[in-house]
Design an enzyme around this catalytic site. Sequence first.
Site, PDB file in Angstrom:
ATOM      1  N   ASP A  19       0.667  -9.292  -3.618  1.00 44.13           N
ATOM      2  CA  ASP A  19       0.493 -10.729  -3.382  1.00 44.13           C
ATOM      3  C   ASP A  19       0.420 -11.456  -4.715  1.00 44.13           C
ATOM      4  O   ASP A  19      -0.133 -10.930  -5.685  1.00 44.13           O
ATOM      5  CB  ASP A  19      -0.807 -10.983  -2.605  1.00 44.13           C
ATOM      6  CG  ASP A  19      -0.916 -10.112  -1.367  1.00 44.13           C
ATOM      7  OD1 ASP A  19      -0.330 -10.479  -0.338  1.00 44.13           O
ATOM      8  OD2 ASP A  19      -1.578  -9.054  -1.432  1.00 44.13           O
TER       9      ASP A  19
ATOM     10  N   HIS B 123       0.638  -1.017   1.161  1.00 45.15           N
ATOM     11  CA  HIS B 123      -0.006  -2.324   1.313  1.00 45.15           C
ATOM     12  C   HIS B 123      -0.949  -2.613   0.153  1.00 45.15           C
ATOM     13  O   HIS B 123      -1.984  -1.950   0.007  1.00 45.15           O
ATOM     14  CB  HIS B 123      -0.770  -2.329   2.639  1.00 45.15           C
ATOM     15  CG  HIS B 123      -1.422  -3.620   2.969  1.00 45.15           C
ATOM     16  ND1 HIS B 123      -2.754  -3.704   3.327  1.00 45.15           N
ATOM     17  CD2 HIS B 123      -0.946  -4.882   3.018  1.00 45.15           C
ATOM     18  CE1 HIS B 123      -3.064  -4.959   3.601  1.00 45.15           C
ATOM     19  NE2 HIS B 123      -1.979  -5.700   3.404  1.00 45.15           N
ATOM     20  N   ARG B 124      -0.580  -3.569  -0.684  1.00 41.96           N
ATOM     21  CA  ARG B 124      -1.335  -3.895  -1.901  1.00 41.96           C
ATOM     22  C   ARG B 124      -1.480  -2.655  -2.783  1.00 41.96           C
ATOM     23  O   ARG B 124      -2.498  -2.448  -3.443  1.00 41.96           O
ATOM     24  CB  ARG B 124      -2.705  -4.497  -1.569  1.00 41.96           C
ATOM     25  CG  ARG B 124      -2.623  -5.698  -0.643  1.00 41.96           C
ATOM     26  CD  ARG B 124      -3.977  -6.257  -0.253  1.00 41.96           C
ATOM     27  NE  ARG B 124      -3.866  -7.120   0.928  1.00 41.96           N
ATOM     28  CZ  ARG B 124      -4.893  -7.629   1.599  1.00 41.96           C
ATOM     29  NH1 ARG B 124      -6.137  -7.382   1.183  1.00 41.96           N
ATOM     30  NH2 ARG B 124      -4.711  -8.394   2.662  1.00 41.96           N
TER      31      ARG B 124
ATOM     32  N   GLU C  81       3.869  -3.251  -1.725  1.00 42.03           N
ATOM     33  CA  GLU C  81       3.628  -4.639  -1.295  1.00 42.03           C
ATOM     34  C   GLU C  81       2.533  -5.224  -2.168  1.00 42.03           C
ATOM     35  O   GLU C  81       1.532  -4.546  -2.472  1.00 42.03           O
ATOM     36  CB  GLU C  81       3.227  -4.662   0.181  1.00 42.03           C
ATOM     37  CG  GLU C  81       3.111  -6.049   0.796  1.00 42.03           C
ATOM     38  CD  GLU C  81       1.719  -6.659   0.747  1.00 42.03           C
ATOM     39  OE1 GLU C  81       1.580  -7.855   1.048  1.00 42.03           O
ATOM     40  OE2 GLU C  81       0.756  -5.933   0.385  1.00 42.03           O
TER      41      GLU C  81
ATOM     42  N   GLU D  41       4.587 -10.972  -1.751  1.00 36.70           N
ATOM     43  CA  GLU D  41       4.195 -12.048  -0.837  1.00 36.70           C
ATOM     44  C   GLU D  41       3.709 -13.270  -1.614  1.00 36.70           C
ATOM     45  O   GLU D  41       2.785 -13.179  -2.429  1.00 36.70           O
ATOM     46  CB  GLU D  41       3.104 -11.590   0.133  1.00 36.70           C
ATOM     47  CG  GLU D  41       2.723 -12.690   1.109  1.00 36.70           C
ATOM     48  CD  GLU D  41       1.740 -12.258   2.184  1.00 36.70           C
ATOM     49  OE1 GLU D  41       1.176 -13.156   2.839  1.00 36.70           O
ATOM     50  OE2 GLU D  41       1.521 -11.047   2.359  1.00 36.70           O
TER      51      GLU D  41
ATOM     52  N   HIS E 207      -4.624 -11.073  -3.930  1.00 37.22           N
ATOM     53  CA  HIS E 207      -4.425 -11.535  -2.554  1.00 37.22           C
ATOM     54  C   HIS E 207      -5.106 -12.868  -2.279  1.00 37.22           C
ATOM     55  O   HIS E 207      -4.492 -13.800  -1.766  1.00 37.22           O
ATOM     56  CB  HIS E 207      -4.948 -10.486  -1.565  1.00 37.22           C
ATOM     57  CG  HIS E 207      -4.817 -10.908  -0.131  1.00 37.22           C
ATOM     58  ND1 HIS E 207      -5.796 -11.630   0.530  1.00 37.22           N
ATOM     59  CD2 HIS E 207      -3.827 -10.721   0.760  1.00 37.22           C
ATOM     60  CE1 HIS E 207      -5.393 -11.867   1.766  1.00 37.22           C
ATOM     61  NE2 HIS E 207      -4.209 -11.328   1.935  1.00 37.22           N
TER      62      HIS E 207
END
Length: 234
Positions: A35, A6-7, A33, A107, A48
Site C-alpha cells: 500500500d 498480502h503486505r 501486495e 494499492e 497501509h
Amino acid sequence: MHIIAHRGASAYAPENTFAAFEKAVELGADFIELDIQITKDGKLAVIHDDKVDRTTNGTGFVREYTMNELEQLDAGSWFGPEYQGEKIPSLEAVLRKYHNKTGLLIEIKSSKTQPGIEKAAGQLISRYGRSMNTIVQSFDAGAMRAFHHMYPSIQTAVLIRPRFGLLPRGRLRQIASFAQYVSLKATMISPFLIKSIHSCDLKALAWTVNGQKTGSRLKSWKIDGIITDYPDYF
C-alpha cells in the site's frame, strides 16, 4: 493461480516492510501486495494506514511527515522485538529492489484526499519498467480510469466488495475498458461471478485468503490469484 503476499508475508513479519517482502520472496510468492500513501514532500511511502500510529512508534498522519522523517520511525517493534528498527520503505526503494525479482501489486490508498498520487506512482513504476509484472489497484475506479489514461502500459485492478456476490455485466464491461483485473473480497465470490468476470476478458483476484480449504475451493473455481498473509500455505 498467482500467490500474492498480502503486505508481504505479513503473518510472519511486520506488514509493508522489507522484512515481510523478503519473507514473501523466500516463500515463493508470485507477487508482493503493498500500500502507498503520499508524504508531506510528495514522496510515496509504503504503509497501509493514513496514520502511522498502528504500525510504528510515531503518531499522526503520513501526509504530515516527509519521507526522511518517516524513515526514522520504528515500524517493526509492534510485531516483535526481533524486528526493532525495521523501517517504512519508500515505493522507490521497493521498486529498485524487486522490479526484476517478483511481481508487485500496488494499492493506491485514499486517492481523493491525496491529489497527484496516481501520477507520482505511474512515473516511478515507468522509470523502473517491467510494467507487465506490476499491477496498480484501488477501490476508486475513477482513479484507475485516470491512471490507465496516463499510463496505459501499466496493468490496473479495481477493488470491489460485490453485493450478494453479484456484479452487473455492464459494470464489468465498463471496468474492462481501463483495467485488467477485479480484486474481490473472498467471502463474496462465487463460481458464477468468476465465470462472468472471465467472460468480460478480466481476471479475478481474491482477498484475503488465509484458509487452505478456501484457497483450494477458489482454485477449483479458476480464480486467477489469491492475496494471502500466508503465501507458503498455497
